[in-house]
Enzyme design. Structure first.
Site, PDB file in Angstrom:
ATOM      1  N   HIS A   8       2.704 -11.942  -9.659  1.00  0.00           N
ATOM      2  CA  HIS A   8       2.369 -10.688  -8.970  1.00  0.00           C
ATOM      3  C   HIS A   8       0.916 -10.267  -9.174  1.00  0.00           C
ATOM      4  O   HIS A   8       0.237  -9.897  -8.233  1.00  0.00           O
ATOM      5  CB  HIS A   8       3.305  -9.560  -9.421  1.00  0.00           C
ATOM      6  CG  HIS A   8       3.091  -8.272  -8.681  1.00  0.00           C
ATOM      7  ND1 HIS A   8       3.283  -8.166  -7.320  1.00  0.00           N
ATOM      8  CD2 HIS A   8       2.676  -7.052  -9.097  1.00  0.00           C
ATOM      9  CE1 HIS A   8       3.016  -6.920  -6.934  1.00  0.00           C
ATOM     10  NE2 HIS A   8       2.634  -6.228  -7.998  1.00  0.00           N
ATOM     11  N   ASN A  36       0.321  -0.439  -9.570  1.00  0.00           N
ATOM     12  CA  ASN A  36       0.995  -0.047 -10.809  1.00  0.00           C
ATOM     13  C   ASN A  36       1.148  -1.243 -11.749  1.00  0.00           C
ATOM     14  O   ASN A  36       1.561  -2.315 -11.283  1.00  0.00           O
ATOM     15  CB  ASN A  36       2.383   0.505 -10.465  1.00  0.00           C
ATOM     16  CG  ASN A  36       3.027   1.275 -11.589  1.00  0.00           C
ATOM     17  OD1 ASN A  36       2.344   1.869 -12.419  1.00  0.00           O
ATOM     18  ND2 ASN A  36       4.342   1.276 -11.628  1.00  0.00           N
ATOM     19  N   ASP A  72      -0.510  -4.453  -4.447  1.00  0.00           N
ATOM     20  CA  ASP A  72       0.593  -3.637  -4.946  1.00  0.00           C
ATOM     21  C   ASP A  72       0.583  -2.283  -4.221  1.00  0.00           C
ATOM     22  O   ASP A  72       0.452  -2.247  -3.001  1.00  0.00           O
ATOM     23  CB  ASP A  72       0.468  -3.514  -6.472  1.00  0.00           C
ATOM     24  CG  ASP A  72       1.680  -2.906  -7.152  1.00  0.00           C
ATOM     25  OD1 ASP A  72       2.636  -3.651  -7.427  1.00  0.00           O
ATOM     26  OD2 ASP A  72       1.670  -1.695  -7.435  1.00  0.00           O
ATOM     27  N   TRP A  73       0.714  -1.166  -4.940  1.00  0.00           N
ATOM     28  CA  TRP A  73       0.706   0.135  -4.274  1.00  0.00           C
ATOM     29  C   TRP A  73      -0.635   0.448  -3.636  1.00  0.00           C
ATOM     30  O   TRP A  73      -0.715   1.230  -2.679  1.00  0.00           O
ATOM     31  CB  TRP A  73       1.115   1.235  -5.256  1.00  0.00           C
ATOM     32  CG  TRP A  73       2.586   1.341  -5.379  1.00  0.00           C
ATOM     33  CD1 TRP A  73       3.365   0.983  -6.450  1.00  0.00           C
ATOM     34  CD2 TRP A  73       3.493   1.807  -4.383  1.00  0.00           C
ATOM     35  NE1 TRP A  73       4.691   1.198  -6.169  1.00  0.00           N
ATOM     36  CE2 TRP A  73       4.797   1.709  -4.907  1.00  0.00           C
ATOM     37  CE3 TRP A  73       3.337   2.301  -3.082  1.00  0.00           C
ATOM     38  CZ2 TRP A  73       5.930   2.083  -4.190  1.00  0.00           C
ATOM     39  CZ3 TRP A  73       4.459   2.672  -2.368  1.00  0.00           C
ATOM     40  CH2 TRP A  73       5.743   2.567  -2.922  1.00  0.00           C
ATOM     41  N   GLU A 104      -0.023  -9.716  -2.769  1.00  0.00           N
ATOM     42  CA  GLU A 104       1.131  -9.091  -3.415  1.00  0.00           C
ATOM     43  C   GLU A 104       1.269  -7.628  -3.012  1.00  0.00           C
ATOM     44  O   GLU A 104       1.302  -6.731  -3.855  1.00  0.00           O
ATOM     45  CB  GLU A 104       1.010  -9.253  -4.924  1.00  0.00           C
ATOM     46  CG  GLU A 104       1.392 -10.640  -5.409  1.00  0.00           C
ATOM     47  CD  GLU A 104       2.869 -10.954  -5.131  1.00  0.00           C
ATOM     48  OE1 GLU A 104       3.735 -10.229  -5.628  1.00  0.00           O
ATOM     49  OE2 GLU A 104       3.140 -11.932  -4.411  1.00  0.00           O
TER      50      GLU A 104
END
Length: 296
Positions: A273, A42, A107-108, A131
């Protein structure tokens, strides 16, 4: 030369589409050989991997999909919870007939990738991550710079205004989680999939899915299960981390070193990130070297 000048804003890849559960999923497909599947998070898309894909394509078939509702993939009227994304990732891998997959995840995309690998370990030959969501979180352990903002984003009403209305995840959070400044061309690419409040629903839902202090329960249980699996598997893994980092800071790096048995670690230096926007060439070169050494 300024580092930003070395990072291309261009996305010079052909678009491909495959139907999954009645929806068109967009993806990039470069190179030949065993598949190297890139999964973003995201509020990004396959565009995040643009400068890394060419490195992986020299060692295999580099495929970068856009998650449902994101990038150039279809945007159906669904809930966009974590569990809604899972069948689209599973279905994408099945539709393309991908076997012996190496996952490159962020991330996701990392949660989706780890969850897939936990359930289908026989189809995953390796995992490179950065991350990521490696274990359930607590508010006390949440990155301090983002804690207040994510609390607000998880608040009904206020979260809609911040993300769907003001598009703050793209306009503020994304650039603030990168050390360098994104160019206008790069920002235009990240804005393009989310021109309206309605189109930003996936971006709005994702912050509410982070398993923090046990909530939401179903995602907490899924992340707990694959987190335990990370301590059991012999699957080769490569972790990139940065300073100060975001979801993977010093304590998470230590946890990964202690927990994951077949792990190699690369420190990219300064980064928060979205590490792919800070030093994609270092990540790409290290990924290419690892793919060539470990799997050839």
């Amino acid at each position: 030369m300024n580092t930003a000048q070395l990072i291309s804003p261009d996305f010079p890849f052909d678009s491909n589409y495959v139907e999954v559960d009645g929806q068109q999923i967009h993806y990039v497909d470069e190179g030949e050989g065993d598949p190297v599947l890139f999964l973003h998070g995201n509020p990004t898309s396959s565009y995040l991997w643009r400068n890394i894909i060419p490195y992986a394509a020299r060692q295999g078939r580099a495929i970068a999909m856009d998650l449902i509702g994101m990038g150039k993939s279809d945007k159906p009227d669904i809930a966009y919870r974590f569990v809604d994304h899972v069948p689209f990732v599973d279905g994408f891998i099945k539709a393309l007939g991908l076997k012996n997959v190496t996952l490159v995840i962020h991330d996701w995309g990392s949660a989706l990738g780890f969850h897939y690998a936990h359930r289908y370990p026989e189809n995953v030959r390796g995992i490179a991550f950065m991350e990521g969501v490696i274990r359930p979180m607590t508010w006390a352990g949440f990155p301090p710079d983002f804690r207040a903002g994510f609390r607000m984003m998880r608040t009904p009403g206020l979260g809609w205004v911040m993300i769907s209305g003001l598009n703050m995840f793209v306009e503020k959070i994304l650039p603030s989680a990168i050390v360098r400044d994104l160019t206008p061309q790069e920002m235009a690419h990240y804005r393009a999939p989310f021109p309206s409040a309605r189109s930003r629903k996936p971006v709005r839902v994702w912050p509410c899915e982070i398993p923090i202090d046990g909530t939401p329960t179903d995602v907490h249980d899924i992340v707990s299960a694959y987190s335990n699996w990370l301590g059991e598997t012999q699957t080769p893994m490569l972790m990139f981390h940065a300073t100060p980092g975001g979801t993977i800071g010093p304590s998470e790096v230590a946890w990964c070193r202690q927990t994951i048995q077949n792990l190699e670690v690369v420190d990219i230096g300064a980064g928060i990130h979205f590490l792919q926007e800070d030093d994609p060439h270092l990540i790409g070169k290290q990924l290419e070297e690892w793919l060539g050494r470990v799997f050839k």
